[in-house]
Design an enzyme around this catalytic site. Structure first.
Site, PDB file in Angstrom:
ATOM      1  N   LYS A   1       0.856  -1.197   0.000  1.00 25.19           N
ATOM      2  CA  LYS A   1       0.000   0.000   0.000  1.00 25.19           C
ATOM      3  C   LYS A   1       0.890   1.245   0.000  1.00 25.19           C
ATOM      4  CE  LYS A   1      -3.820   0.075   2.495  1.00 25.19           C
ATOM      5  NZ  LYS A   1      -4.619  -0.048   3.757  1.00 25.19           N
TER       6      LYS A   1
HETATM    7  C1  E4P Z   1      -7.882   0.858   4.173  1.00 22.11           C
HETATM    8  O1  E4P Z   1      -7.322  -0.177   3.827  1.00 22.11           O
HETATM    9  C2  E4P Z   1      -7.835   1.402   5.519  1.00 22.11           C
HETATM   10  O2  E4P Z   1      -7.114   0.464   6.284  1.00 22.11           O
HETATM   11  C3  E4P Z   1      -9.136   1.567   6.217  1.00 22.11           C
HETATM   12  O3  E4P Z   1     -10.213   1.028   5.519  1.00 22.11           O
HETATM   13  C4  E4P Z   1      -9.357   2.875   6.872  1.00 22.11           C
HETATM   14  O4  E4P Z   1     -10.579   2.877   7.551  1.00 22.11           O
HETATM   15  P1  E4P Z   1     -10.994   3.935   8.688  1.00 22.11           P
HETATM   16  O5  E4P Z   1     -11.472   5.164   8.023  1.00 22.11           O
HETATM   17  O6  E4P Z   1     -12.072   3.245   9.438  1.00 22.11           O
HETATM   18  O7  E4P Z   1      -9.746   4.172   9.507  1.00 22.11           O
END
Ligand code: E4P
Length: 217
Positions: free
Chosen positions: A85
């Site tokens: 990522k």
């Molecule tokens: C994406 O892969 C992120 O890890 C995640 O979905 C972020 O979510 P949040 O807005 O609940 O922190």
């Protein structure tokens, strides 16, 4: 649409994996921080549980392309199913572009506009991760973003997959699926909510109760 779990918690991952519905595990620095483990150890532990059947997403923390590429190469050595990522920004796009064709797959994360998603796809990201819930949180419509990206990718035959991130409840998952997302990454709690329906609970309780009056051998 495939279902991933958005957690680094081993107990949660194991349970959903055993349910047979899991296609991947996504993490980010905040999710890793919650587990209180060394980053590489946490990722390795997840690969040991689901690595043969699932993709595991690990995020770089460098803010310039050189560092991102270096981290991506190190993290990829942990397991062949690791996807890197990389945050959406100029340096992130450079890193995505440099990793394209190396065999290391990338996800462009922290995507909040269709323009960002298009750039990420053109740079060579295998996945883009639009954050649906965080847009809803600020009074913007996260679903419009998912739908716009899905339409643009379909219209221009872009193969980059859409992972809907920051999901907050079962309706986010259903709406994202209807909008054409490829994957939703879902917190454990929401996967459990998706599993439940009061009519199922009540129906099962009635079956069990009525079974008591059935003559037994
Ligand atoms: C994406 O892969 C992120 O890890 C995640 O979905 C972020 O979510 P949040 O807005 O609940 O922190």
């Amino acid at each position: 649409m495939k279902i991933f779990i958005d957690t680094a918690n081993v107990k949660e991952i194991k349970e959903v994996y055993e349910m047979g519905v899991l296609g991947g595990v996504t993490t980010n620095p905040s999710i890793i921080a919650k587990e209180g483990k060394v980053f590489e150890d946490a990722v390795k532990e997840i690969t040991e549980i689901v690595g043969n059947d699932c993709l595991i997403f690990a995020e770089v923390i460098s803010l310039e392309a050189d560092g991102m590429v270096k981290e991506a190469k190190e993290l990829s050595k942990i397991h062949p199913n690791i996807i890197i990522k990389i945050p959406m920004c100029k340096e992130g796009l450079k890193a995505v572009s440099r990793l394209k064709g190396t065999g290391i797959k990338t996800t462009c994360t922290l995507v909040f506009s269709a323009a960002q998603a298009l750039l990420a796809a053109r740079a060579g990201a295998s996945y883009v991760a639009p954050f649906m819930g965080r847009l809803d949180d600020i009074g913007s419509d996260g679903l419009i973003l998912i739908s716009d990206i899905a339409d643009i990718f379909a219209m221009h035959d872009i193969k980059t997959e859409i992972i809907v991130a920051s999901t907050r409840g079962p309706m986010h998952i259903i709406d994202a699926a209807k909008a054409g997302a490829d994957i939703a990454t879902v917190p454990y709690k929401v996967i459990m909510q998706m599993c439940e329906h009061p009519l199922t609970t009540n129906g099962l309780a009635k079956f069990m109760k009525d079974w008591e009056s059935v003559p037994k051998k």
